[in-house]
Design a protein around this motif. Structure first.
Motif, PDB file in Angstrom:
ATOM      1  N   GLU A  45      14.989  47.627  35.329  1.00 58.54           N
ATOM      2  CA  GLU A  45      14.348  47.091  36.548  1.00 58.54           C
ATOM      3  C   GLU A  45      13.970  48.278  37.423  1.00 58.54           C
ATOM      4  O   GLU A  45      14.719  48.634  38.339  1.00 58.54           O
ATOM      5  CB  GLU A  45      15.323  46.203  37.329  1.00 58.54           C
ATOM      6  CG  GLU A  45      15.589  44.846  36.731  1.00 58.54           C
ATOM      7  CD  GLU A  45      16.733  44.165  37.487  1.00 58.54           C
ATOM      8  OE1 GLU A  45      16.467  43.537  38.517  1.00 58.54           O
ATOM      9  OE2 GLU A  45      17.885  44.303  37.043  1.00 58.54           O
ATOM     10  N   PRO A  46      12.841  48.922  37.115  1.00 61.51           N
ATOM     11  CA  PRO A  46      12.532  50.205  37.767  1.00 61.51           C
ATOM     12  C   PRO A  46      12.243  50.148  39.261  1.00 61.51           C
ATOM     13  O   PRO A  46      11.907  51.161  39.854  1.00 61.51           O
ATOM     14  CB  PRO A  46      11.325  50.726  36.973  1.00 61.51           C
ATOM     15  CG  PRO A  46      10.777  49.554  36.260  1.00 61.51           C
ATOM     16  CD  PRO A  46      11.877  48.564  36.080  1.00 61.51           C
ATOM     17  N   THR A  47      12.444  48.992  39.883  1.00 58.60           N
ATOM     18  CA  THR A  47      12.321  48.952  41.343  1.00 58.60           C
ATOM     19  C   THR A  47      13.706  49.024  41.986  1.00 58.60           C
ATOM     20  O   THR A  47      13.836  49.049  43.200  1.00 58.60           O
ATOM     21  CB  THR A  47      11.614  47.660  41.811  1.00 58.60           C
ATOM     22  OG1 THR A  47      12.242  46.545  41.173  1.00 58.60           O
ATOM     23  CG2 THR A  47      10.139  47.671  41.407  1.00 58.60           C
ATOM     24  N   LYS A  48      14.758  49.063  41.132  1.00 58.27           N
ATOM     25  CA  LYS A  48      16.139  49.200  41.611  1.00 58.27           C
ATOM     26  C   LYS A  48      16.647  50.580  41.242  1.00 58.27           C
ATOM     27  O   LYS A  48      16.234  51.140  40.231  1.00 58.27           O
ATOM     28  CB  LYS A  48      17.027  48.196  40.858  1.00 58.27           C
ATOM     29  CG  LYS A  48      17.327  46.933  41.601  1.00 58.27           C
ATOM     30  CD  LYS A  48      18.130  45.938  40.758  1.00 58.27           C
ATOM     31  CE  LYS A  48      19.305  46.467  39.967  1.00 58.27           C
ATOM     32  NZ  LYS A  48      19.961  45.393  39.164  1.00 58.27           N
ATOM     33  N   LYS A  49      17.600  51.149  42.009  1.00 56.14           N
ATOM     34  CA  LYS A  49      18.099  52.466  41.624  1.00 56.14           C
ATOM     35  C   LYS A  49      19.024  52.371  40.414  1.00 56.14           C
ATOM     36  O   LYS A  49      19.687  51.355  40.203  1.00 56.14           O
ATOM     37  CB  LYS A  49      18.805  53.152  42.796  1.00 56.14           C
ATOM     38  CG  LYS A  49      20.217  52.688  43.060  1.00 56.14           C
ATOM     39  CD  LYS A  49      21.054  53.814  43.715  1.00 56.14           C
ATOM     40  CE  LYS A  49      22.534  53.449  43.632  1.00 56.14           C
ATOM     41  NZ  LYS A  49      23.447  54.546  43.883  1.00 56.14           N
ATOM     42  N   MET A  50      19.034  53.422  39.621  1.00 56.26           N
ATOM     43  CA  MET A  50      19.964  53.502  38.490  1.00 56.26           C
ATOM     44  C   MET A  50      21.375  53.617  39.061  1.00 56.26           C
ATOM     45  O   MET A  50      21.608  54.438  39.940  1.00 56.26           O
ATOM     46  CB  MET A  50      19.627  54.720  37.622  1.00 56.26           C
ATOM     47  CG  MET A  50      20.519  54.883  36.413  1.00 56.26           C
ATOM     48  SD  MET A  50      20.150  56.365  35.422  1.00 56.26           S
ATOM     49  CE  MET A  50      18.640  55.910  34.588  1.00 56.26           C
ATOM     50  N   SER A  51      22.306  52.797  38.569  1.00 55.58           N
ATOM     51  CA  SER A  51      23.678  52.857  39.091  1.00 55.58           C
ATOM     52  C   SER A  51      24.690  52.546  38.014  1.00 55.58           C
ATOM     53  O   SER A  51      24.479  51.652  37.193  1.00 55.58           O
ATOM     54  CB  SER A  51      23.833  51.862  40.236  1.00 55.58           C
ATOM     55  OG  SER A  51      25.193  51.814  40.652  1.00 55.58           O
ATOM     56  N   LYS A  52      25.807  53.266  38.050  1.00 57.68           N
ATOM     57  CA  LYS A  52      26.866  53.024  37.078  1.00 57.68           C
ATOM     58  C   LYS A  52      27.546  51.690  37.306  1.00 57.68           C
ATOM     59  O   LYS A  52      28.240  51.193  36.444  1.00 57.68           O
ATOM     60  CB  LYS A  52      27.889  54.164  37.096  1.00 57.68           C
ATOM     61  CG  LYS A  52      28.664  54.300  38.402  1.00 57.68           C
ATOM     62  CD  LYS A  52      29.709  55.387  38.301  1.00 57.68           C
ATOM     63  CE  LYS A  52      29.323  56.619  39.105  1.00 57.68           C
ATOM     64  NZ  LYS A  52      29.352  56.396  40.566  1.00 57.68           N
ATOM     65  N   PRO A  95       6.127  51.903  38.491  1.00 60.36           N
ATOM     66  CA  PRO A  95       7.468  52.445  38.743  1.00 60.36           C
ATOM     67  C   PRO A  95       8.196  52.907  37.473  1.00 60.36           C
ATOM     68  O   PRO A  95       8.889  53.924  37.498  1.00 60.36           O
ATOM     69  CB  PRO A  95       8.209  51.291  39.428  1.00 60.36           C
ATOM     70  CG  PRO A  95       7.448  50.055  39.080  1.00 60.36           C
ATOM     71  CD  PRO A  95       6.023  50.485  38.925  1.00 60.36           C
ATOM     72  N   GLY A  96       8.018  52.176  36.373  1.00 63.00           N
ATOM     73  CA  GLY A  96       8.719  52.531  35.137  1.00 63.00           C
ATOM     74  C   GLY A  96       8.253  53.867  34.580  1.00 63.00           C
ATOM     75  O   GLY A  96       9.052  54.763  34.301  1.00 63.00           O
ATOM     76  N   VAL A  97       6.935  54.013  34.431  1.00 61.64           N
ATOM     77  CA  VAL A  97       6.367  55.257  33.887  1.00 61.64           C
ATOM     78  C   VAL A  97       6.660  56.424  34.839  1.00 61.64           C
ATOM     79  O   VAL A  97       7.025  57.527  34.401  1.00 61.64           O
ATOM     80  CB  VAL A  97       4.840  55.096  33.677  1.00 61.64           C
ATOM     81  CG1 VAL A  97       4.191  56.429  33.342  1.00 61.64           C
ATOM     82  CG2 VAL A  97       4.568  54.082  32.565  1.00 61.64           C
ATOM     83  N   SER A  98       6.548  56.181  36.134  1.00 58.62           N
ATOM     84  CA  SER A  98       6.790  57.248  37.110  1.00 58.62           C
ATOM     85  C   SER A  98       8.236  57.720  37.056  1.00 58.62           C
ATOM     86  O   SER A  98       8.520  58.919  37.153  1.00 58.62           O
ATOM     87  CB  SER A  98       6.457  56.766  38.521  1.00 58.62           C
ATOM     88  OG  SER A  98       5.117  56.326  38.561  1.00 58.62           O
ATOM     89  N   ASN A  99       9.147  56.774  36.878  1.00 59.40           N
ATOM     90  CA  ASN A  99      10.564  57.133  36.757  1.00 59.40           C
ATOM     91  C   ASN A  99      10.794  58.003  35.523  1.00 59.40           C
ATOM     92  O   ASN A  99      11.486  59.017  35.589  1.00 59.40           O
ATOM     93  CB  ASN A  99      11.396  55.844  36.669  1.00 59.40           C
ATOM     94  CG  ASN A  99      12.888  56.090  36.739  1.00 59.40           C
ATOM     95  OD1 ASN A  99      13.346  56.936  37.509  1.00 59.40           O
ATOM     96  ND2 ASN A  99      13.650  55.365  35.940  1.00 59.40           N
ATOM     97  N   LEU A 100      10.166  57.630  34.401  1.00 63.54           N
ATOM     98  CA  LEU A 100      10.332  58.432  33.180  1.00 63.54           C
ATOM     99  C   LEU A 100       9.712  59.814  33.355  1.00 63.54           C
ATOM    100  O   LEU A 100      10.246  60.815  32.869  1.00 63.54           O
ATOM    101  CB  LEU A 100       9.716  57.712  31.970  1.00 63.54           C
ATOM    102  CG  LEU A 100      10.439  56.434  31.511  1.00 63.54           C
ATOM    103  CD1 LEU A 100       9.711  55.790  30.329  1.00 63.54           C
ATOM    104  CD2 LEU A 100      11.900  56.734  31.124  1.00 63.54           C
TER     105      LEU A 100
END
Ligand code: ADP
Ligand code: NA
Length: 324
Positions: free
Chosen positions: A188-195, A236-241
């Motif tokens: 869900e690339p509009t949410k921050k990555m979190s453990k 957002p997904g591609v930009s994150n990668l």
């Protein structure tokens, strides 16, 4: 010498987000600052944790700090719950803060909305975080973007206390990296990555094997354009990668855009996954050595001793100002 403080929660195994947004930036700081790096286990228990998993995650986080380049001879690495002054000053700062301002914290809203049982500590977590920072006379707090609002509250609490009593606390500055301050979830690339995300496919853990890294990045959510372009708003997904790939390689985002102009998402994702695996491999190797050695316990004991000495002085000052 100026002082730096930063904490990471042992609420799971550290993620690529924790590494790129925080950990990675710490080693160079040790040369010029008095650094305090904390495993904030009391923050982790604001939501339920499994006892054995928590023990394991605390140890694992300590190993990651060192594997990422923290030198225990230069920096103070310690566990929050081994320095009681954190909870003690945390209480004082709860008395300094207002319910309204705590309810406005977006992290509180995110973690409490829709839940039927929310611990009161989830609300009062930011004053404890303020205590973590203020106890050490911290000048600078290097963190990811998600902590910006908590840092602003820390500054407000310090200023409020200083105005009412004596000028006791140093008002800290936040330091957010220009790139990598907000690595997003892979699913869900509009949410921050979190453990603490229950979906393990949403993040790359620092313990993921190369195969898992490749699998997760290959299935990362993108879009149907098949065009590699940096545009966090619409892609957002591609930009994150692209951000992840750039930080894990020597290429800028611009260079990556032109390098993968006509390749489509498949080869781009494969190359990105390889760069991530290459970046994490040496850390993982050091981690594997450390986690089986007895060195860690000694480092943490020594760190707690040093932290206790410094923290106790500040706690005493604050208590005295209050008349306690
Ligand atoms: P988590 O959400 O993974 O439990 P923590 O609260 O333990 O994160 O944060 C530890 C450090 O890592 C903080 O400095 C935080 O700002 C940073 N950080 C956490 N998630 C990210 C992310 N997705 N991108 C960049 N930095 C992050
Ligand atoms: Na968090």
């Amino acid at each position: 010498m100026k002082t730096i403080f930063s904490g990471i929660q042992p609420s799971g195994i550290g993620t690529l987000g924790n590494y790129l947004g925080a950990l990675r930036n710490f080693p160079p700081l040790q040369e010029n600052y008095d650094c305090y790096f904390c495993i904030v286990d009391q923050h982790a228990i604001t939501v339920p944790q499994d006892r054995l998993a928590l023990r394991k995650n605390i140890k694992s986080l300590a190993a990651f700090y060192i594997a990422a380049g923290i030198d225990p001879n230069k920096s103070t690495l310690f566990i929050q719950s081994e320095v009681p002054a954190h909870a003690q000053l945390g209480w004082i700062l709860q008395c300094t803060s207002y319910i309204g301002e705590l309810e406005r914290m977006t992290q509180f809203k995110d973690k409490s909305t829709g839940k039927d049982a929310v611990s009161s500590a989830l609300l009062t977590y930011p004053p404890l975080m303020a205590a973590d920072i203020l106890l050490y006379g911290t000048d600078i707090v290097p963190v990811g973007e998600d902590q910006k609002q908590h840092l602003e509250l820390t500054r407000n609490l310090a200023e409020r206390f200083n105005r009412k009593y004596n000028d006791i606390f140093t008002v800290p500055e936040v330091q957010i990296p220009k790139v990598g301050a907000r690595i997003m979830s892979l699913t869900e690339p509009t949410k921050k990555m979190s453990k603490s995300d229950p979906n393990t496919k949403s993040y790359i853990s620092l313990l993921d094997e190369e195969k898992q890294i490749i699998k997760k990045i290959k299935s990362a959510v993108t879009d149907s354009e098949n065009e590699i372009r940096f545009d966090p708003e619409t892609k957002p997904g591609v930009s994150n990668l692209l951000t992840i790939f750039s930080l894990c390689s020597s290429y800028s985002i611009d260079e990556l855009e032109s390098q993968f102009k006509n390749t489509g998402y498949g080869p781009f994702k494969e190359a990105a996954a390889e760069a991530v695996a290459d970046t994490l491999r040496p850390i993982r190797e050091k981690y594997d050595d450390l986690i089986t050695s007895s060195e860690l316990d000694d480092i943490l004991d020594h760190g707690a001793e040093k932290a206790n000495r410094k923290a106790m002085k500040m706690l005493k000052k604050a208590e005295k100002a209050l008349g306690l």
